[in-house]
Write a protein that holds these residues in place. Structure first.
Motif, PDB file in Angstrom:
ATOM      1  N   GLU A 115       0.822  -1.225   0.000  1.00 28.56           N
ATOM      2  CA  GLU A 115       0.000   0.000   0.000  1.00 28.56           C
ATOM      3  C   GLU A 115       0.856   1.275   0.000  1.00 28.56           C
ATOM      4  OE1 GLU A 115      -3.514  -0.222  -0.046  1.00 28.56           O
ATOM      5  OE2 GLU A 115      -3.329   1.923  -0.463  1.00 28.56           O
ATOM      6  N   GLY A 116       1.958   1.224   0.758  1.00 28.05           N
ATOM      7  CA  GLY A 116       2.841   2.392   0.854  1.00 28.05           C
ATOM      8  C   GLY A 116       3.409   2.797  -0.500  1.00 28.05           C
ATOM      9  N   ASN A 117       3.722   1.802  -1.345  1.00 28.04           N
ATOM     10  CA  ASN A 117       4.289   2.111  -2.669  1.00 28.04           C
ATOM     11  C   ASN A 117       3.257   2.793  -3.555  1.00 28.04           C
ATOM     12  OD1 ASN A 117       6.706   1.076  -1.991  1.00 28.04           O
ATOM     13  ND2 ASN A 117       6.483  -0.846  -3.107  1.00 28.04           N
ATOM     14  N   ILE A 118       2.015   2.357  -3.448  1.00 34.37           N
ATOM     15  CA  ILE A 118       0.943   2.972  -4.249  1.00 34.37           C
ATOM     16  C   ILE A 118       0.824   4.442  -3.834  1.00 34.37           C
ATOM     17  CG2 ILE A 118      -1.517   2.864  -4.853  1.00 34.37           C
ATOM     18  CD1 ILE A 118      -1.366  -0.145  -3.965  1.00 34.37           C
ATOM     19  N   GLY A 119       0.840   4.670  -2.520  1.00 35.40           N
ATOM     20  CA  GLY A 119       0.773   6.042  -1.997  1.00 35.40           C
ATOM     21  C   GLY A 119       1.965   6.867  -2.455  1.00 35.40           C
ATOM     22  N   SER A 120       3.151   6.251  -2.452  1.00 39.85           N
ATOM     23  CA  SER A 120       4.364   6.969  -2.879  1.00 39.85           C
ATOM     24  C   SER A 120       4.265   7.398  -4.336  1.00 39.85           C
ATOM     25  CB  SER A 120       5.587   6.074  -2.702  1.00 39.85           C
ATOM     26  OG  SER A 120       5.903   5.968  -1.351  1.00 39.85           O
ATOM     27  N   PHE A 121       3.768   6.507  -5.195  1.00 42.50           N
ATOM     28  CA  PHE A 121       3.640   6.863  -6.614  1.00 42.50           C
ATOM     29  C   PHE A 121       2.616   7.978  -6.807  1.00 42.50           C
ATOM     30  CE2 PHE A 121       5.669   2.722  -7.684  1.00 42.50           C
ATOM     31  CZ  PHE A 121       6.695   3.249  -8.423  1.00 42.50           C
ATOM     32  N   ARG A 122       1.549   7.928  -6.021  1.00 42.02           N
ATOM     33  CA  ARG A 122       0.533   8.996  -6.117  1.00 42.02           C
ATOM     34  C   ARG A 122       1.129  10.333  -5.680  1.00 42.02           C
ATOM     35  NH1 ARG A 122      -4.185   5.633  -4.154  1.00 42.02           N
ATOM     36  NH2 ARG A 122      -4.923   4.679  -6.074  1.00 42.02           N
ATOM     37  N   VAL A 175      -0.870   0.434 -11.690  1.00 44.15           N
ATOM     38  CA  VAL A 175      -0.281  -0.899 -11.922  1.00 44.15           C
ATOM     39  C   VAL A 175       0.006  -1.575 -10.581  1.00 44.15           C
ATOM     40  CG1 VAL A 175       1.789  -2.084 -12.789  1.00 44.15           C
ATOM     41  CG2 VAL A 175       0.699  -0.333 -14.191  1.00 44.15           C
ATOM     42  N   PHE A 176       0.562  -0.828  -9.632  1.00 45.00           N
ATOM     43  CA  PHE A 176       0.879  -1.391  -8.319  1.00 45.00           C
ATOM     44  C   PHE A 176      -0.395  -1.738  -7.540  1.00 45.00           C
ATOM     45  CE2 PHE A 176       5.447  -1.215  -7.009  1.00 45.00           C
ATOM     46  CZ  PHE A 176       5.954  -1.047  -8.277  1.00 45.00           C
ATOM     47  N   LYS A 177      -1.443  -0.944  -7.777  1.00 46.48           N
ATOM     48  CA  LYS A 177      -2.725  -1.222  -7.111  1.00 46.48           C
ATOM     49  C   LYS A 177      -3.266  -2.569  -7.606  1.00 46.48           C
ATOM     50  CE  LYS A 177      -7.159   1.047  -6.557  1.00 46.48           C
ATOM     51  NZ  LYS A 177      -7.994   2.098  -7.133  1.00 46.48           N
ATOM     52  N   GLU A 178      -3.188  -2.759  -8.927  1.00 48.21           N
ATOM     53  CA  GLU A 178      -3.644  -4.024  -9.528  1.00 48.21           C
ATOM     54  C   GLU A 178      -2.774  -5.183  -9.025  1.00 48.21           C
ATOM     55  OE1 GLU A 178      -6.241  -6.230 -11.655  1.00 48.21           O
ATOM     56  OE2 GLU A 178      -6.372  -4.068 -11.317  1.00 48.21           O
ATOM     57  N   GLY A 179      -1.475  -4.928  -8.940  1.00 46.04           N
ATOM     58  CA  GLY A 179      -0.531  -5.939  -8.444  1.00 46.04           C
ATOM     59  C   GLY A 179      -0.867  -6.354  -7.022  1.00 46.04           C
ATOM     60  N   LYS A 180      -1.286  -5.385  -6.208  1.00 50.90           N
ATOM     61  CA  LYS A 180      -1.631  -5.669  -4.807  1.00 50.90           C
ATOM     62  C   LYS A 180      -2.855  -6.592  -4.748  1.00 50.90           C
ATOM     63  CE  LYS A 180      -2.763  -3.358  -0.522  1.00 50.90           C
ATOM     64  NZ  LYS A 180      -4.208  -3.245  -0.358  1.00 50.90           N
ATOM     65  N   VAL A 181      -3.833  -6.309  -5.605  1.00 49.89           N
ATOM     66  CA  VAL A 181      -5.055  -7.145  -5.642  1.00 49.89           C
ATOM     67  C   VAL A 181      -4.677  -8.571  -6.044  1.00 49.89           C
ATOM     68  CG1 VAL A 181      -7.255  -7.502  -6.845  1.00 49.89           C
ATOM     69  CG2 VAL A 181      -6.597  -5.206  -6.128  1.00 49.89           C
ATOM     70  N   LEU A 182      -3.821  -8.704  -7.069  1.00 55.16           N
ATOM     71  CA  LEU A 182      -3.407 -10.033  -7.538  1.00 55.16           C
ATOM     72  C   LEU A 182      -2.619 -10.776  -6.463  1.00 55.16           C
ATOM     73  CD1 LEU A 182      -2.350  -9.263 -11.220  1.00 55.16           C
ATOM     74  CD2 LEU A 182      -4.336 -10.542 -10.467  1.00 55.16           C
ATOM     75  N   GLN A 183      -1.769 -10.036  -5.735  1.00 53.61           N
ATOM     76  CA  GLN A 183      -0.991 -10.678  -4.678  1.00 53.61           C
ATOM     77  C   GLN A 183      -1.897 -11.162  -3.544  1.00 53.61           C
ATOM     78  OE1 GLN A 183       1.999  -8.331  -2.698  1.00 53.61           O
ATOM     79  NE2 GLN A 183       3.310 -10.104  -2.481  1.00 53.61           N
ATOM     80  N   GLU A 184      -2.883 -10.349  -3.193  1.00 54.37           N
ATOM     81  CA  GLU A 184      -3.822 -10.754  -2.138  1.00 54.37           C
ATOM     82  C   GLU A 184      -4.596 -12.002  -2.562  1.00 54.37           C
ATOM     83  OE1 GLU A 184      -4.673  -6.458   0.005  1.00 54.37           O
ATOM     84  OE2 GLU A 184      -6.163  -7.282  -1.374  1.00 54.37           O
ATOM     85  N   ASP A 185      -4.956 -12.052  -3.858  1.00 58.12           N
ATOM     86  CA  ASP A 185      -5.653 -13.228  -4.398  1.00 58.12           C
ATOM     87  C   ASP A 185      -4.762 -14.467  -4.297  1.00 58.12           C
ATOM     88  OD1 ASP A 185      -8.061 -12.201  -4.996  1.00 58.12           O
ATOM     89  OD2 ASP A 185      -7.853 -12.229  -7.172  1.00 58.12           O
ATOM     90  N   LYS A 186      -3.497 -14.257  -4.663  1.00 52.80           N
ATOM     91  CA  LYS A 186      -2.532 -15.367  -4.656  1.00 52.80           C
ATOM     92  C   LYS A 186      -2.340 -15.892  -3.233  1.00 52.80           C
ATOM     93  CE  LYS A 186       2.227 -16.366  -5.516  1.00 52.80           C
ATOM     94  NZ  LYS A 186       3.510 -15.704  -5.302  1.00 52.80           N
ATOM     95  N   GLU A 187      -2.266 -14.946  -2.285  1.00 53.04           N
ATOM     96  CA  GLU A 187      -2.041 -15.332  -0.885  1.00 53.04           C
ATOM     97  C   GLU A 187      -3.255 -16.022  -0.261  1.00 53.04           C
ATOM     98  OE1 GLU A 187      -0.750 -11.693   0.846  1.00 53.04           O
ATOM     99  OE2 GLU A 187       1.305 -11.956   0.135  1.00 53.04           O
TER     100      GLU A 187
END
Lengths: 190, 71
Positions: A115-122, A175-187
């Motif tokens: 989440e922090g990386n998404i915030g940093s990019f924003r 892109v990182f937001k989408e990546g976070k969703v995919l990672q949560e799904d994977k986990e």
């Protein structure tokens, strides 16, 4: 991967220190010019198009053209304004470098889609937008001794580099937001 | 959700505890508990295979589809 991250982190740290050095140099130059006006008699100020707003260089035989003027033809208030604008830009670059370092550290610690990386990019995107606005407008008021007249110039030239940077950061945030969703799904798959 | 996990039923039939299953299968007790309560989004073939092998059952004994009954 680790080698690349270390390299990128190194570059980001160097960039941060360059920005700090730039600020110290600029502050020293500005204070010297305010305390000893003769020091700046050979220096010219140029309005930079597309990414400026200002550029200072030494030139003994240059003439005032409107886009380039002698620093000693500027009032103290104008000099302080230029100092403020440049400080703001350097400050923004410093904040961007801090956010970049933070993102790279998170990636190194395998917290890529965090989440922090998404915030940093924003944040970087917003800072880039502010920089684009600041870089697009440049105001200059100077005294022309030959014509014995004060000229005022407001220049607009869009800072495409900063706009592009901001756009890229917004895209990366998505892109990182989408990546976070995919990672949560994977986990959540056993 | 219309997919029901019957892991607790199979564990009771085999008189096995979740802890024992987790040790044999190699999945943490917390994760197996999440599976038991249907809080996971999916299950890998390898996990299903290991559970079936340990409990000596078929995948259908562990997961079951139930049609949602409309009121």
């Amino acid at each position: 991967m680790s080698k690349n991250i270390t390299l990128a982190l190194g570059f980001a740290q160097i960039f941060k220190w360059i920005v700090i050095a730039l600020f110290i140099l600029m502050a020293a130059f500005m204070f010297t010019s305010l305390l000893a006006p003769d020091f700046i008699s050979d220096y010219m100020l140029e309005i930079v198009k597309g990414g400026g707003p200002y550029n200072i260089f030494k030139c003994e035989d240059c003439l005032d053209t409107g886009m380039t003027v002698h620093l000693n033809s500027l009032s103290t208030g104008m000099l302080l304004w230029i100092f403020l604008m440049m400080s703001l830009r350097i400050g923004l670059l410093y904040l961007i470098s801090l956010e970049t370092i933070q993102v790279l550290k998170n990636v190194r610690n395998l917290n890529t889609f965090y989440e922090g990386n998404i915030g940093s990019f924003r944040k970087m995107a917003v800072l880039g937008l502010i920089m684009a606005v600041l870089g697009s407008f440049s105001f200059l008021s100077y005294f022309n001794a030959d014509q014995n007249q004060v000229f005022e110039r407001l220049n607009f030239s869009p800072s495409l580099g900063a706009i592009g940077f901001s756009l890229a950061c917004f895209v990366l945030a998505e892109v990182f937001k989408e990546g976070k969703v995919l990672q949560e799904d994977k986990e959540s798959i056993l | 959700m219309s997919i029901i996990v019957n892991l607790d039923v199979m564990l009771a039939r085999r008189k096995m505890k979740l802890k024992e299953l987790s040790e044999v299968v190699g999945i943490s007790e917390t994760n197996l508990s999440l599976l038991k309560t249907g809080k996971v989004k999916g299950i890998r073939w390898s996990t299903l295979e290991a559970i079936c092998e340990t409990l000596d059952c078929q995948p259908g004994d562990i997961i079951e589809y139930q049609k949602n009954e409309e009121l």
